[in-house]
Design an enzyme around this catalytic site. Structure first.
Site, PDB file in Angstrom:
ATOM      1  N   HIS A 106       0.836  -1.204   0.000  1.00  0.00           N
ATOM      2  CA  HIS A 106       0.000   0.000   0.000  1.00  0.00           C
ATOM      3  C   HIS A 106       0.869   1.250   0.000  1.00  0.00           C
ATOM      4  O   HIS A 106       2.086   1.181   0.189  1.00  0.00           O
ATOM      5  CB  HIS A 106      -0.952   0.008   1.199  1.00  0.00           C
ATOM      6  CG  HIS A 106      -0.263   0.127   2.532  1.00  0.00           C
ATOM      7  ND1 HIS A 106       0.535  -0.864   3.056  1.00  0.00           N
ATOM      8  CD2 HIS A 106      -0.250   1.133   3.451  1.00  0.00           C
ATOM      9  CE1 HIS A 106       0.994  -0.479   4.232  1.00  0.00           C
ATOM     10  NE2 HIS A 106       0.547   0.723   4.504  1.00  0.00           N
ATOM     11  N   ASP A 116       6.609   4.087   4.924  1.00  0.00           N
ATOM     12  CA  ASP A 116       7.450   3.109   5.622  1.00  0.00           C
ATOM     13  C   ASP A 116       7.528   1.776   4.874  1.00  0.00           C
ATOM     14  O   ASP A 116       8.332   0.916   5.240  1.00  0.00           O
ATOM     15  CB  ASP A 116       6.985   2.899   7.072  1.00  0.00           C
ATOM     16  CG  ASP A 116       5.504   2.577   7.208  1.00  0.00           C
ATOM     17  OD1 ASP A 116       4.686   3.233   6.529  1.00  0.00           O
ATOM     18  OD2 ASP A 116       5.161   1.677   7.990  1.00  0.00           O
ATOM     19  N   HIS A 117       6.759   1.639   3.795  1.00  0.00           N
ATOM     20  CA  HIS A 117       6.779   0.416   2.993  1.00  0.00           C
ATOM     21  C   HIS A 117       7.483   0.634   1.651  1.00  0.00           C
ATOM     22  O   HIS A 117       7.585  -0.282   0.848  1.00  0.00           O
ATOM     23  CB  HIS A 117       5.349  -0.079   2.756  1.00  0.00           C
ATOM     24  CG  HIS A 117       4.652  -0.430   4.036  1.00  0.00           C
ATOM     25  ND1 HIS A 117       4.356  -1.720   4.407  1.00  0.00           N
ATOM     26  CD2 HIS A 117       4.238   0.361   5.059  1.00  0.00           C
ATOM     27  CE1 HIS A 117       3.776  -1.712   5.598  1.00  0.00           C
ATOM     28  NE2 HIS A 117       3.696  -0.466   6.017  1.00  0.00           N
TER      29      HIS A 117
END
Ligand code: ZN
Ligand code: ZN
Length: 291
Positions: free
Chosen positions: A60, A64-65
């Protein structure tokens, strides 16, 4: 199938927990899920390289991804990657991937010209929007995307991975997700995010009680995640994406064990689950994963 937790942290900085990233490796596939801060270091630390990863999957649109995406591309090229990167991601992430590549295009062109490496193909990226219910096959790995609930960030996906008769589920970021529970029923391993509510008091100047409630509300709380594992009927549970990254481990394990009787592991960066052999390793730590 091997499941390696490469980053078990969250946006709050921890020297011990990198940004979200998990590697799924089978006999003929290696797939990286998310590319949070430090993912390239953790890949090398665990004896792997981005160059050997077949595809990137993004759960998503949360920083932080995603923040180490470009570092992943460049470092993998330096490791000899000579094939394009397939990136499977929500449609909302496609502009970020393509925009990142566009923003750095001049930088890349200079590198290609100056560094004179054997191939520039590893610097190419192809985007593939994920659709709920449309499976992705990479080598012997079957990947089922499941639309989870991380609203207002939408779409957000969790995934069920199947290979060699084993099943692993990666939640991504989500509230308690009934569709994920249904899709992962009977999994060998559930890797699930957790928000540890009692460890997140309001702090004046940093976060109000309302902020904490709002953030907690689109994650799965530590008093809920054991219920998710029990409802799914997973054989083992690995916790990751800890908010906050430092916490009372014994209290967390006790809380989860109230609802889930199977083995529960507090995930650590570099922790590896071998679903074929049924064991788990992290540094000198070794344990049975499956009975
Ligand atoms: Zn996150
Ligand atoms: Zn998120």
């Amino acid at each position: 199938m091997r499941v390696t937790l490469l980053g078990t942290g969250c946006p709050r900085v921890s020297p011990h927990r990198g940004g979200a990233a998990t590697l799924i490796a089978t006999a003929s596939a290696a797939v990286l899920i998310d590319c949070g801060a430090g993912v390239t270091q953790r890949l090398v630390e665990t004896g792997r390289e981005g160059a050997a990863v077949d595809a990137l999957i993004v759960t998503h649109l949360h920083s932080d991804h995603l923040v180490d995406f470009y570092q992943l591309v460049i470092s993998s090229w330096h490791q000899g990657r000579a094939r394009p990167w397939p990136v499977h991601c929500p449609a909302t992430v496609v502009p970020l991937i393509e925009g990142t590549m566009a923003l750095w295009a001049a930088e890349r062109a200079l590198r290609v010209e100056w560094e004179q490496r054997p191939s520039a193909a590893g610097l190419d990226v192809t985007t593939h929007p994920i659709e709920s219910g449309r499976r992705i096959t990479i080598g012997d790995l079957e990947i089922e995307p499941v639309l989870v609930d991380h609203a207002p960030v939408a779409p957000a996906f969790g995934f069920v991975f199947r290979a060699g008769g084993r099943t692993a589920v990666v939640s991504g970021d989500t509230r308690v997700s009934e569709p994920l529970i249904a899709a992962g029923r009977g999994a060998d391993l559930l890797v699930h995010e957790v928000f540890i509510h009692r460890e997140m008091p309001a702090i004046p100047g940093k976060r109000s009680a309302a902020s904490v409630e709002r953030v907690a509300s689109y994650h799965t709380r530590s008093d809920e995640v054991g219920q998710v594992a029990a409802a799914m009927g997973t054989r083992a549970l690995a916790l990751t994406h800890f908010v906050p990254p430092e916490f009372d481990r014994a209290a967390l394990l006790a809380e989860v064990a109230r609802d889930f009787a199977g083995p529960v592991f507090v995930g650590e960066d570099g922790m590896e689950f071998d679903l074929a052999n049924g064991d788990v390793a992290h540094g000198r730590f070794r344990a049975r994963l499956l009975g």
